[in-house]
Scaffold this motif. Sequence first.
Motif, PDB file in Angstrom:
ATOM      1  N   ALA A 267       0.785  -1.205  -0.006  1.00  9.65           N
ATOM      2  CA  ALA A 267       0.031  -0.034  -0.003  1.00  9.65           C
ATOM      3  C   ALA A 267       0.693   1.261   0.255  1.00  9.65           C
ATOM      4  O   ALA A 267       0.969   1.852   0.995  1.00  9.65           O
ATOM      5  N   LEU A 268       1.333   1.510  -1.202  1.00  7.43           N
ATOM      6  CA  LEU A 268       2.265   2.518  -1.336  1.00  7.43           C
ATOM      7  C   LEU A 268       3.431   2.859  -0.228  1.00  7.43           C
ATOM      8  O   LEU A 268       3.212   3.583   0.564  1.00  7.43           O
ATOM      9  N   LEU A 271       5.625   6.153   0.729  1.00 11.52           N
ATOM     10  CA  LEU A 271       4.961   7.197   1.179  1.00 11.52           C
ATOM     11  C   LEU A 271       4.618   6.718   2.569  1.00 11.52           C
ATOM     12  O   LEU A 271       3.964   7.865   3.243  1.00 11.52           O
ATOM     13  N   THR A 273       5.174   7.350   6.602  1.00 13.04           N
ATOM     14  CA  THR A 273       5.643   8.680   7.309  1.00 13.04           C
ATOM     15  C   THR A 273       6.490   7.952   8.683  1.00 13.04           C
ATOM     16  O   THR A 273       6.912   8.820   9.307  1.00 13.04           O
ATOM     17  N   ASP A 277       4.623   2.577  10.147  1.00  8.53           N
ATOM     18  CA  ASP A 277       3.608   3.086   9.073  1.00  8.53           C
ATOM     19  C   ASP A 277       4.114   2.027   7.770  1.00  8.53           C
ATOM     20  O   ASP A 277       3.276   1.501   6.897  1.00  8.53           O
ATOM     21  N   ARG A 281       2.488  -1.113   5.408  1.00 10.36           N
ATOM     22  CA  ARG A 281       2.329  -0.705   3.836  1.00 10.36           C
ATOM     23  C   ARG A 281       3.035  -1.958   3.106  1.00 10.36           C
ATOM     24  O   ARG A 281       2.846  -2.156   1.866  1.00 10.36           O
ATOM     25  N   GLN A 425       2.106   6.985  -7.643  1.00 14.18           N
ATOM     26  CA  GLN A 425       1.630   6.594  -6.178  1.00 14.18           C
ATOM     27  C   GLN A 425       1.021   7.939  -5.631  1.00 14.18           C
ATOM     28  O   GLN A 425       0.022   7.744  -4.634  1.00 14.18           O
ATOM     29  N   VAL A 426       1.598   8.890  -5.849  1.00 16.48           N
ATOM     30  CA  VAL A 426       0.864  10.101  -5.173  1.00 16.48           C
ATOM     31  C   VAL A 426      -0.521  10.230  -5.419  1.00 16.48           C
ATOM     32  O   VAL A 426      -1.510  10.609  -4.626  1.00 16.48           O
ATOM     33  N   GLN A 428      -2.426   7.806  -6.337  1.00 15.49           N
ATOM     34  CA  GLN A 428      -3.182   6.715  -5.894  1.00 15.49           C
ATOM     35  C   GLN A 428      -3.511   7.253  -4.491  1.00 15.49           C
ATOM     36  O   GLN A 428      -4.475   6.989  -3.839  1.00 15.49           O
ATOM     37  N   SER A 429      -2.432   7.940  -3.901  1.00 15.73           N
ATOM     38  CA  SER A 429      -2.872   8.049  -2.362  1.00 15.73           C
ATOM     39  C   SER A 429      -3.708   9.313  -2.367  1.00 15.73           C
ATOM     40  O   SER A 429      -4.549   9.225  -1.253  1.00 15.73           O
ATOM     41  N   ARG A 430      -4.139   9.960  -3.452  1.00  9.94           N
ATOM     42  CA  ARG A 430      -4.951  11.210  -3.191  1.00  9.94           C
ATOM     43  C   ARG A 430      -6.441  10.433  -3.993  1.00  9.94           C
ATOM     44  O   ARG A 430      -7.276  11.328  -4.037  1.00  9.94           O
ATOM     45  N   LEU A 435      -6.283   2.279  -6.640  1.00  9.87           N
ATOM     46  CA  LEU A 435      -5.386   1.204  -5.759  1.00  9.87           C
ATOM     47  C   LEU A 435      -5.908   0.004  -5.367  1.00  9.87           C
ATOM     48  O   LEU A 435      -6.838   0.170  -4.497  1.00  9.87           O
TER      49      LEU A 435
END
Lengths: 473, 313
Positions: A267-268, A271, A273, A277, A281, A425-426, A428-430, A435
């Motif tokens: 899951a990305l 990205l 943090t 986390d 992912r 990926q950015v 996808q995260s938005r 995804l």
Amino acid sequence: MLFNSWEYIVFLVVVTVAFFAMPMRWRVPFLLVASYYFYMQWDWKFAFLIGSVTWANWEAGRRIADTDSQRARKAWLWMALVISLGVLFFFKYFNFFNESFRAAFEAGGMTYMVPYLPIILPVGVSFFTFQALSYPIDVYRGDHGPERNLTRFATYVVFFPQLIAGPIERASTLLDQFKERHRFDIDRFGSGVQLIIWGLFKKVVIADRLGVYVDEIYAAPELYDGSTLLLATYFFAFQIYCDFSAYSDIAIGSARILGFNLSKNFALPYLATSIADFWRRWHISLTSWFRSYVYYPLGGNRVSTLAWMRNIWIVFVVSGVWHGAAWTFVIWGALHAAYYVVQWVWNKLVPTPANPSWWAVLLGMLVTFHAVVLAWVFFRAESISDAWLVVTTILTDTGAMPDLGPSRFTAAINIALIVFLMGIQVLQSRGWISLYFSPSRFPPAMRAAGSAMLVCGIALLGVSSSAFIYFQF
Amino acid sequence: MASTPIITRLKRPALLLLVAIFAFLAVDRAVGALLREGLDRYFGLDQLEAVLLVGHSHVVLGVDKNLLERELGLPVANYARAGAQLDDRILMARHYARLHPDGVRAIVFGVDNHLFTASGLSANSYSQFYPHMGDPLVGPMLRESAPGWDYRQRQISHLARYDDVLLNAAIRGWMGNWNNAVGGQFKPDVLAAEVASGDFRHISIDDTQVAQMEAFLDESEQKGWPVLLAFIPTTAQWQAVEPEKAAQVEALLRRLADAHANVTFIDLREPWQHREEFFIDPLHLNAEGSREVTADLSRKIAPLIPGAQDNTQ
């Protein structure tokens, strides 16, 4: 039969057509035969091994369910553990421990008589033993009922899309799906094909391209300066992500076409943090397996702080050893355990605000990414001394421009592809791009055209097929 | 409740499939055509009555096309490909001649010690010809050389005909960039180690290769193409690895030139082979070396090419 081969595409088409064309009662046995055929393309002899592991775990699950004696239940569980882990130990770790003992004996001036055994590692052994083993444990705990049908259970263990490199499934998520009636669904077919195309793009366009450079540099790290080694290590971080997540994507897409749902495995992760986390992912199915069958039985976090730290170290070191029989993997796991503990201490000292600012999020991503990259050095290097050389050279000799290899043009394409990947990926995260079948803001026609562009990218930029990195595990 | 007819259910997915196929074909063909145009410009296949250079990486890096054009006052087609073996070079010359039947002004044919060595340069040099697989000369060669499925994939997708080298060449063709941008410096000790270990490409003279060359030179004589066998310099250390065999190759090249009225042997090795600073490795010139050698080449070939300006002063 590699996923990134025409043979697999033909195999998948034939299996899909036959699967949906035949009566329901024949479908699971057919999948079993197809999966064994798929596995035997590597080495037919290991079909007997996988069959033995299957039978042992199925029998243990049945016996555990059929007895009221706690002692007998425990004995059957131990039988499954000994056989499954014994197979794993013999094929994957025997020579590692044997050679380690030899080195220790010889260092002490003693003679060591056990010879080196030329053992061939069965492809995917770490994956199918863990998947099979989860079943008797779940039955023992009462988390899942016994499966009386051996054919169904055997299909669960060898289901070809995820047999070689996961996602590692549990009885509760996959086994019961073999009891369902699957109908061909054109929407599932379309989304499965799109995920397969994205996986192929990541594998043959990004991972295999980066691998050419990484292999060259890591084959003789002593010949390169720090900036070159740093670039190769960054490239490896994206190579292994694209390689492994590509396998998972193709596995999930293939199963989806046949009507089955496999677990999300990535899951990305870049990205993330924080390290915690990151592990939510990265290789999610393995993390979840270790959490359920190692971390929780040790007490998880419902113990004293020191015991919790011990649990974290055990889980990560075992995870490192699971990846490979070498001390480099042990250090890789230990580094992640250390990161986890450092993060815990940091969170105690500097509590994370509920809504961190964008720069704090970005900083967290960068720090996490670089910590992960540092650990990848140990994962990729041929030996601890090589890894140490890479790390020290990166830290002490980074003045010059990196050696970009025989073609600056190819290096520029590689960097552009990483930028493209992170851009996707950015998005996808938005929520702009889907995804794992999540809703997308783009209309279906645009998504279909996007997949066509990826096929064009594969045609133009794809490089010769090579095996997936995780096959060796 | 009546179920939706299958035709209605399949309408939307069928439309999406059509969109995907159309998008793929449109992009594949459009970008493929752009790349092909760039590649033809890079190789000079669009140049009429050009001085044609054919060869492998020695010629790619060793001859400065822009400088040669200025010196000769003629268009130059630098149709050289890395890894091109003798039969590839002959095919390239014939390919250009087929595109411009009356436009072959002269052929500068790159030669070296390994010209008649049948193996060891490239196992799949045919793949460099995929963008021209529709050509009646190139197509049959590819059908014969390439694995069947490899060939058919490239019939379906025009983009699949390109690798990084060809893609780079196509882009450079559009940008008009023929510069030698390869970096590096020749390391004599590395070569010495390779020679000591025997890890280098040995010279051999294969009769089939010689016969192929003779047939091509006969054909060029018959068609009236001036052929200049240009020995682009390699380092003196590389020349000295197998001196007897190198001398045999040189003698053979001179004999072939003497046997054909239209063929001249141009030896560019002296004095450049001793200038180590002009080489990126034992075999290939850097940008500075390529300028010096090109100037020398133009001085030597100008009197032999019809229409070339006199630059011997």
